[in-house]
Design a protein around this motif. Structure first.
Motif, PDB file in Angstrom:
ATOM      1  N   ARG A  23       1.222   7.377   3.054  1.00 43.75           N
ATOM      2  CA  ARG A  23       0.313   8.152   3.901  1.00 43.75           C
ATOM      3  C   ARG A  23       0.352   9.630   3.516  1.00 43.75           C
ATOM      4  O   ARG A  23      -0.692  10.299   3.458  1.00 43.75           O
ATOM      5  CB  ARG A  23       0.670   7.973   5.375  1.00 43.75           C
ATOM      6  N   GLU A  24       1.542  10.148   3.228  1.00 34.75           N
ATOM      7  CA  GLU A  24       1.652  11.541   2.815  1.00 34.75           C
ATOM      8  C   GLU A  24       0.973  11.767   1.466  1.00 34.75           C
ATOM      9  O   GLU A  24       0.322  12.800   1.242  1.00 34.75           O
ATOM     10  CB  GLU A  24       3.126  11.935   2.743  1.00 34.75           C
ATOM     11  N   ALA A  25       1.106  10.780   0.570  1.00 30.94           N
ATOM     12  CA  ALA A  25       0.462  10.896  -0.737  1.00 30.94           C
ATOM     13  C   ALA A  25      -1.062  10.897  -0.586  1.00 30.94           C
ATOM     14  O   ALA A  25      -1.765  11.664  -1.266  1.00 30.94           O
ATOM     15  CB  ALA A  25       0.903   9.763  -1.649  1.00 30.94           C
ATOM     16  N   ASN A  26      -1.586  10.054   0.301  1.00 34.00           N
ATOM     17  CA  ASN A  26      -3.030  10.050   0.555  1.00 34.00           C
ATOM     18  C   ASN A  26      -3.507  11.401   1.084  1.00 34.00           C
ATOM     19  O   ASN A  26      -4.551  11.916   0.662  1.00 34.00           O
ATOM     20  CB  ASN A  26      -3.385   8.951   1.568  1.00 34.00           C
ATOM     21  N   ALA A  27      -2.737  11.976   2.010  1.00 36.43           N
ATOM     22  CA  ALA A  27      -3.116  13.269   2.584  1.00 36.43           C
ATOM     23  C   ALA A  27      -3.072  14.366   1.530  1.00 36.43           C
ATOM     24  O   ALA A  27      -3.983  15.205   1.446  1.00 36.43           O
ATOM     25  CB  ALA A  27      -2.185  13.612   3.743  1.00 36.43           C
ATOM     26  N   ARG A  28      -2.038  14.360   0.687  1.00 36.92           N
ATOM     27  CA  ARG A  28      -1.920  15.386  -0.363  1.00 36.92           C
ATOM     28  C   ARG A  28      -3.010  15.219  -1.410  1.00 36.92           C
ATOM     29  O   ARG A  28      -3.546  16.204  -1.924  1.00 36.92           O
ATOM     30  CB  ARG A  28      -0.538  15.291  -1.012  1.00 36.92           C
ATOM     31  N   ARG A  29      -3.364  13.975  -1.704  1.00 32.65           N
ATOM     32  CA  ARG A  29      -4.442  13.723  -2.668  1.00 32.65           C
ATOM     33  C   ARG A  29      -5.764  14.278  -2.134  1.00 32.65           C
ATOM     34  O   ARG A  29      -6.513  14.940  -2.865  1.00 32.65           O
ATOM     35  CB  ARG A  29      -4.554  12.219  -2.927  1.00 32.65           C
ATOM     36  N   GLN A  30      -6.053  14.013  -0.854  1.00 35.87           N
ATOM     37  CA  GLN A  30      -7.293  14.506  -0.255  1.00 35.87           C
ATOM     38  C   GLN A  30      -7.333  16.026  -0.222  1.00 35.87           C
ATOM     39  O   GLN A  30      -8.398  16.632  -0.354  1.00 35.87           O
ATOM     40  CB  GLN A  30      -7.450  13.935   1.157  1.00 35.87           C
ATOM     41  N   ALA A  31      -6.161  16.639  -0.040  1.00 37.96           N
ATOM     42  CA  ALA A  31      -6.092  18.104   0.027  1.00 37.96           C
ATOM     43  C   ALA A  31      -6.056  18.755  -1.354  1.00 37.96           C
ATOM     44  O   ALA A  31      -6.097  19.988  -1.460  1.00 37.96           O
ATOM     45  CB  ALA A  31      -4.852  18.515   0.822  1.00 37.96           C
ATOM     46  N   GLY A  32      -5.949  17.941  -2.408  1.00 41.61           N
ATOM     47  CA  GLY A  32      -5.888  18.475  -3.754  1.00 41.61           C
ATOM     48  C   GLY A  32      -4.511  18.954  -4.162  1.00 41.61           C
ATOM     49  O   GLY A  32      -4.364  19.673  -5.158  1.00 41.61           O
ATOM     50  N   ASP A  38      -0.108  11.285 -10.513  1.00 36.40           N
ATOM     51  CA  ASP A  38       1.066  11.142  -9.637  1.00 36.40           C
ATOM     52  C   ASP A  38       0.753  10.243  -8.445  1.00 36.40           C
ATOM     53  O   ASP A  38       1.586   9.439  -8.027  1.00 36.40           O
ATOM     54  CB  ASP A  38       1.521  12.515  -9.145  1.00 36.40           C
ATOM     55  N   PHE A  39      -0.472  10.356  -7.905  1.00 33.23           N
ATOM     56  CA  PHE A  39      -0.849   9.490  -6.801  1.00 33.23           C
ATOM     57  C   PHE A  39      -0.866   8.037  -7.245  1.00 33.23           C
ATOM     58  O   PHE A  39      -0.359   7.153  -6.539  1.00 33.23           O
ATOM     59  CB  PHE A  39      -2.220   9.875  -6.251  1.00 33.23           C
ATOM     60  N   GLN A  40      -1.460   7.758  -8.390  1.00 38.93           N
ATOM     61  CA  GLN A  40      -1.542   6.377  -8.866  1.00 38.93           C
ATOM     62  C   GLN A  40      -0.154   5.782  -9.101  1.00 38.93           C
ATOM     63  O   GLN A  40       0.065   4.588  -8.855  1.00 38.93           O
ATOM     64  CB  GLN A  40      -2.382   6.307 -10.142  1.00 38.93           C
ATOM     65  N   GLN A  41       0.771   6.589  -9.556  1.00 39.82           N
ATOM     66  CA  GLN A  41       2.136   6.103  -9.756  1.00 39.82           C
ATOM     67  C   GLN A  41       2.769   5.707  -8.428  1.00 39.82           C
ATOM     68  O   GLN A  41       3.406   4.646  -8.310  1.00 39.82           O
ATOM     69  CB  GLN A  41       2.986   7.183 -10.441  1.00 39.82           C
ATOM     70  N   GLY A  65      -1.633  -5.143   0.644  1.00 35.63           N
ATOM     71  CA  GLY A  65      -1.524  -4.440   1.917  1.00 35.63           C
ATOM     72  C   GLY A  65      -2.731  -3.593   2.246  1.00 35.63           C
ATOM     73  O   GLY A  65      -2.722  -2.836   3.200  1.00 35.63           O
ATOM     74  N   GLU A  66      -3.789  -3.711   1.408  1.00 32.83           N
ATOM     75  CA  GLU A  66      -4.954  -2.820   1.460  1.00 32.83           C
ATOM     76  C   GLU A  66      -4.535  -1.373   1.217  1.00 32.83           C
ATOM     77  O   GLU A  66      -5.157  -0.435   1.733  1.00 32.83           O
ATOM     78  CB  GLU A  66      -5.731  -2.967   2.775  1.00 32.83           C
ATOM     79  N   TYR A  67      -3.505  -1.190   0.422  1.00 29.53           N
ATOM     80  CA  TYR A  67      -2.988   0.155   0.167  1.00 29.53           C
ATOM     81  C   TYR A  67      -3.985   1.027  -0.587  1.00 29.53           C
ATOM     82  O   TYR A  67      -3.890   2.254  -0.547  1.00 29.53           O
ATOM     83  CB  TYR A  67      -1.666   0.071  -0.595  1.00 29.53           C
ATOM     84  N   GLY A  68      -4.932   0.413  -1.277  1.00 31.30           N
ATOM     85  CA  GLY A  68      -5.968   1.190  -1.941  1.00 31.30           C
ATOM     86  C   GLY A  68      -7.045   1.678  -0.998  1.00 31.30           C
ATOM     87  O   GLY A  68      -7.912   2.463  -1.397  1.00 31.30           O
ATOM     88  N   HIS A  69      -6.999   1.234   0.268  1.00 30.84           N
ATOM     89  CA  HIS A  69      -7.919   1.705   1.306  1.00 30.84           C
ATOM     90  C   HIS A  69      -7.164   2.768   2.095  1.00 30.84           C
ATOM     91  O   HIS A  69      -6.346   2.458   2.956  1.00 30.84           O
ATOM     92  CB  HIS A  69      -8.362   0.552   2.210  1.00 30.84           C
ATOM     93  N   ALA A  70      -7.439   4.012   1.831  1.00 29.18           N
ATOM     94  CA  ALA A  70      -6.578   5.114   2.239  1.00 29.18           C
ATOM     95  C   ALA A  70      -6.442   5.262   3.749  1.00 29.18           C
ATOM     96  O   ALA A  70      -7.427   5.190   4.483  1.00 29.18           O
ATOM     97  CB  ALA A  70      -7.079   6.430   1.645  1.00 29.18           C
ATOM     98  N   MET A  71      -5.196   5.465   4.196  1.00 30.12           N
ATOM     99  CA  MET A  71      -4.880   5.841   5.567  1.00 30.12           C
ATOM    100  C   MET A  71      -3.965   7.046   5.529  1.00 30.12           C
ATOM    101  O   MET A  71      -3.046   7.099   4.727  1.00 30.12           O
ATOM    102  CB  MET A  71      -4.148   4.696   6.309  1.00 30.12           C
ATOM    103  N   THR A  72      -4.216   8.015   6.407  1.00 29.47           N
ATOM    104  CA  THR A  72      -3.335   9.174   6.513  1.00 29.47           C
ATOM    105  C   THR A  72      -2.667   9.238   7.874  1.00 29.47           C
ATOM    106  O   THR A  72      -1.797  10.077   8.094  1.00 29.47           O
ATOM    107  CB  THR A  72      -4.107  10.487   6.262  1.00 29.47           C
ATOM    108  N   ASN A  73      -3.076   8.360   8.807  1.00 24.23           N
ATOM    109  CA  ASN A  73      -2.476   8.298  10.135  1.00 24.23           C
ATOM    110  C   ASN A  73      -1.784   6.960  10.339  1.00 24.23           C
ATOM    111  O   ASN A  73      -2.141   5.961   9.712  1.00 24.23           O
ATOM    112  CB  ASN A  73      -3.550   8.478  11.225  1.00 24.23           C
TER     113      ASN A  73
END
Length: 399
Positions: A23-32, A38-41, A65-73
């Motif tokens: 979730r933190e990685a998704n949030a950081r990816r969205q924020a640039g 690094d996200f893909q890893q 786990g549908e991990y490719g469908h991003a969740m940040t919460n």
């Protein structure tokens, strides 16, 4: 060939709890703040871990786990759908596009209303207002189609496929599946380009069939997520006749079958549900009214809610409903809508009920809906463990 040969297989509907790291990685990816590499890893490592956990818990037909469908919460009822926004060209955020505008409906001329105006919420307004958890909050803003839509998710679905196929190697899992959105559910965003609703539905079918093909070309099972087929009943106000409603959703069914024309039926399963939010669900359409429509969809497997207290009695519908030859059912025998963990004996009894009406060879034990974003991760793990333990008990008695 029947799907079960010597035991009851187990699976789940798709979404599993995301880790804090993901979730933190998704949030950081969205924020640039995190590079794509690094996200893909991180995503790859997390998918491998969740597949290993599913196998350890006794789940046979696993997913990413549908991990490719991003969740940040930690709570997110909508990632199964909102993931499609980033994979579709021609969508834009517009100021005058509230999600699901409230439109009056009349018998024979039905229109969706908004989530806020659905009939179950209106009947229990104070409960929905007081308890945040029973309201459906997906995203703050919804896009609209402002030009011809197109599929631009090739790299994302390739990542989904690559991560799951890699995690499956040597895992001991029976097989793997990836969930994807239906045209009927996708078309709930705004339409500012297409002349008719039907045109919009079939445009979505042309878009989504590319995702479907990428999944099945890899030898993975495609799960179609389409709550709009059953859930939409609650979102038409006033309540329509059943016949009018079935006619209303037929375009969605037609669009989905069109999208599945070149997809191997043996690699396709369809998920039916009445919405994953935690609420009374007193206005759910009865399964007996929608079952034949479900079976008209060109899939080999059919997953549906059958464990929660609003639908657990409906296994008896199958006493008078013929399962077509070569098909199998994937009923929920543990629920996403309660924190109470089902006893393995209850799980076994529910499996045996379905086996008694469609045959033990044709029942795969599952969850009602996705567990990720709906219940606490520790409870999700306990429910999956109970699911596999119950299936083992049922297998001892049935085989």
């Amino acid at each position: 060939m029947p799907i079960n040969t010597d035991r009851i297989l187990t699976t789940h509907v798709g979404s599993l709890p995301r880790t804090d790291r993901l979730r933190e990685a998704n949030a950081r990816r969205q924020a640039g703040d995190l590079s794509e590499a690094d996200f893909q890893q991180i995503l790859t490592e997390e998918v491998h871990a969740i597949v290993a956990q599913q196998v350890e818990l006794g789940i046979d037909i696993v997913n990413d786990g549908e991990y490719g469908h991003a969740m940040t919460n930690t709570v997110d009822y909508g990632a199964w759908w909102t993931y499609s926004f980033a994979r579709t060209g021609g969508l834009e955020l517009t100021e005058d596009n509230p999600a699901f505008e409230v439109v009056r409906s009349t018998p024979g001329d039905l229109r969706y209303t908004s989530f806020a105006d659905r009939r179950d919420r209106a009947a229990f307004l104070s409960a929905y207002d007081e308890v945040v958890d029973v309201d459906l909050k997906v995203v703050d803003a919804f896009p609209a189609a402002t030009s011809a839509i197109s599929y631009i998710g090739q790299e994302d679905v390739a990542s989904d496929v690559r991560n799951l196929t890699g995690a499956l190697k040597g895992s001991g899992a029976h097989s793997g599946f990836i969930a994807a959105l239906s045209p009927g559910s996708a078309a709930r965003v705004g339409n500012k380009h297409y002349a008719t609703d039907r045109d919009f539905l079939f445009a979505w079918a042309d878009v989504l069939k590319q995702e479907y093909k990428a999944i099945t070309d890899a030898g993975l099972t495609l799960q179609i997520d389409d709550p709009s087929i059953a859930e939409g009943w609650d979102q038409i106000n006033p309540e329509p006749s059943v016949s009018d409603y079935l006619a209303f959703i037929q375009d969605s069914v037609d669009a989905l079958n069109y999208a599945l024309e070149d997809i191997p039926t043996e690699l396709t399963r369809f998920h039916l549900c009445w919405g994953s939010w935690h609420g009374p669900h007193t206005t759910d359409l009865e399964f007996k009214h929608i079952a034949k429509t479900m079976l008209s969809i060109d899939a080999q497997g059919y997953t549906f809610e059958a464990a929660n207290v609003r639908h657990a009695h409906e296994w008896k519908v199958w006493e008078n409903l013929e399962l077509p030859e070569g098909k199998y059912i994937v009923p929920g025998v543990v629920s996403h809508s309660t924190n109470v963990v089902e006893h393995p004996e209850l799980v076994a009894q529910r499996i045996e009920q379905f086996a008694s009406v469609v045959g033990k060879e044709n029942v795969v034990a599952s969850t009602d809906c996705g567990l990720g974003g709906r219940i606490h991760p520790e409870i999700a793990v306990a429910k999956l463990a109970s699911l596999s333990q119950g299936a083992a008990l049922a297998s001892q008695r049935l085989f």
